[in-house]
Design a protein around this motif. Structure first.
Motif, PDB file in Angstrom:
ATOM      1  N   GLY A   1       0.781  -1.210   0.000  1.00 10.37           N
ATOM      2  CA  GLY A   1       0.000   0.000   0.000  1.00 10.37           C
ATOM      3  C   GLY A   1       0.819   1.269   0.000  1.00 10.37           C
ATOM      4  O   GLY A   1       0.260   2.354   0.031  1.00 10.37           O
ATOM      5  N   ALA A   2       2.147   1.169  -0.027  1.00  7.42           N
ATOM      6  CA  ALA A   2       2.972   2.376  -0.008  1.00  7.42           C
ATOM      7  C   ALA A   2       2.851   3.160  -1.301  1.00  7.42           C
ATOM      8  O   ALA A   2       2.943   4.382  -1.311  1.00  7.42           O
ATOM      9  CB  ALA A   2       4.432   2.007   0.259  1.00  7.42           C
ATOM     10  N   VAL A   3       2.651   2.453  -2.400  1.00 10.12           N
ATOM     11  CA  VAL A   3       2.516   3.093  -3.713  1.00 10.12           C
ATOM     12  C   VAL A   3       1.237   2.581  -4.369  1.00 10.12           C
ATOM     13  O   VAL A   3       0.974   1.380  -4.372  1.00 10.12           O
ATOM     14  CB  VAL A   3       3.729   2.785  -4.618  1.00 10.12           C
ATOM     15  N   ASP A   4       0.470   3.503  -4.907  1.00  5.68           N
ATOM     16  CA  ASP A   4      -0.787   3.107  -5.551  1.00  5.68           C
ATOM     17  C   ASP A   4      -0.534   2.635  -6.980  1.00  5.68           C
ATOM     18  O   ASP A   4       0.136   3.333  -7.738  1.00  5.68           O
ATOM     19  CB  ASP A   4      -1.752   4.292  -5.573  1.00  5.68           C
ATOM     20  N   PRO A   5      -1.048   1.447  -7.353  1.00  9.86           N
ATOM     21  CA  PRO A   5      -0.904   1.024  -8.755  1.00  9.86           C
ATOM     22  C   PRO A   5      -1.788   1.887  -9.644  1.00  9.86           C
ATOM     23  O   PRO A   5      -2.958   2.089  -9.352  1.00  9.86           O
ATOM     24  CB  PRO A   5      -1.385  -0.434  -8.731  1.00  9.86           C
ATOM     25  N   SER A   6      -1.242   2.381 -10.734  1.00 14.71           N
ATOM     26  CA  SER A   6      -2.004   3.293 -11.585  1.00 14.71           C
ATOM     27  C   SER A   6      -2.151   2.781 -13.013  1.00 14.71           C
ATOM     28  O   SER A   6      -2.625   3.507 -13.881  1.00 14.71           O
ATOM     29  CB  SER A   6      -1.336   4.673 -11.605  1.00 14.71           C
ATOM     30  N   TYR A  69      -5.951   1.876  -4.536  1.00 14.53           N
ATOM     31  CA  TYR A  69      -6.204   1.972  -3.104  1.00 14.53           C
ATOM     32  C   TYR A  69      -7.106   3.158  -2.761  1.00 14.53           C
ATOM     33  O   TYR A  69      -7.378   3.420  -1.593  1.00 14.53           O
ATOM     34  CB  TYR A  69      -4.885   2.112  -2.343  1.00 14.53           C
ATOM     35  N   THR A  70      -7.536   3.881  -3.781  1.00 22.07           N
ATOM     36  CA  THR A  70      -8.403   5.027  -3.544  1.00 22.07           C
ATOM     37  C   THR A  70      -9.506   5.047  -4.589  1.00 22.07           C
ATOM     38  O   THR A  70      -9.623   4.135  -5.397  1.00 22.07           O
ATOM     39  CB  THR A  70      -7.579   6.338  -3.575  1.00 22.07           C
ATOM     40  N   THR A 101      -2.181   8.326  -8.766  1.00 16.00           N
ATOM     41  CA  THR A 101      -2.267   8.920 -10.098  1.00 16.00           C
ATOM     42  C   THR A 101      -3.409   8.253 -10.850  1.00 16.00           C
ATOM     43  O   THR A 101      -3.496   7.024 -10.888  1.00 16.00           O
ATOM     44  CB  THR A 101      -0.955   8.723 -10.881  1.00 16.00           C
ATOM     45  N   GLU A 102      -4.275   9.070 -11.426  1.00 15.57           N
ATOM     46  CA  GLU A 102      -5.449   8.549 -12.140  1.00 15.57           C
ATOM     47  C   GLU A 102      -5.343   8.833 -13.633  1.00 15.57           C
ATOM     48  O   GLU A 102      -5.221   9.986 -14.047  1.00 15.57           O
ATOM     49  CB  GLU A 102      -6.725   9.176 -11.587  1.00 15.57           C
TER      50      GLU A 102
END
Length: 211
Positions: A1-6, A69-70, A101-102
């Motif tokens: 969860g430290a970095v969001d997969p985008s 994660y968001t 990032t989205e």
């Protein structure tokens, strides 16, 4: 969860092999036979998500889908003539509280007379949120340029933008019900080569292009 997969899917995942071309014997007529693709079930120019819509089959994960994660909300949008084609400006809010990032995706429907598969990807861009942005529910605006090449179709002699009624939509994946759409708008070829004309600025509303 430290970095969001985008990342986002560049393909469509079927629900099962049985509900895909792999599960239809008509697509696999065997060895030492002549295969006429124009006679295959659901023939036409549609592939990927367009093919599944034409077949009426559900999918497990649509084109452009991705886990995060968001969560995101597209809150505003408009389309207007820009220096490099059409510009679509979209407001995006991170509602889930995580930095991420989205990739915002733009899909188009062509006039039905052209026979093009509907909801084709014609542009995309990314917007990045910090944890502070997410906590404060900050809205970031992104401008995505839609190249005339992305809206051109083969008219028998060359690729051209054809005058007619189009639909443009901003979404987080193909068929996103929480996206934004222009509804029906008229696009025309411009006086300059490889240009597109739209009447004024078109405000986008909640929804998705049909098809």
């Amino acid at each position: 969860g430290a970095v969001d997969p985008s990342g986002r899917l560049p393909i469509t995942f079927p629900v099962s092999a049985a509900q895909s071309p792999m599960g239809d014997a008509a697509f696999w007529p065997g060895i030492h036979t002549v295969v006429d693709l124009n006679q295959a079930p659901y023939r036409g120019v549609g592939i990927g998500m367009a093919w599944y819509r034409q077949a009426g089959w559900p999918v497990l994960f649509p084109f452009g889908f991705g886990l995060s994660y968001t969560q995101y909300q597209l809150v505003s949008g408009s389309v207007f003539k820009g220096p490099g084609g059409l510009d679509m400006t979209v407001g995006v809010r991170d509602t889930g509280g995580a930095a991420a990032t989205e990739p915002v995706q733009v899909y188009a429907n062509w006039p039905s007379s052209l026979g093009e598969p509907q909801r084709q990807l014609v542009g995309f861009g990314t917007v990045t949120f910090s944890k502070t942005d997410a906590k404060n529910r900050t809205v970031h605006h992104i401008t995505i340029t839609l190249s005339p090449d992305a809206l051109a179709v083969w008219t028998g002699a060359a690729m051209h933008v054809t005058r007619g009624t189009y639909c443009l939509a901003a979404a987080t994946f193909d068929g996103d019900p929480h996206g934004l759409t222009t509804g029906s708008v008229t696009l025309s070829p411009g006086a300059a080569a490889d240009s597109v004309v739209i009447a004024g600025s078109v405000r986008m509303v909640s929804g998705a292009c049909a098809g």
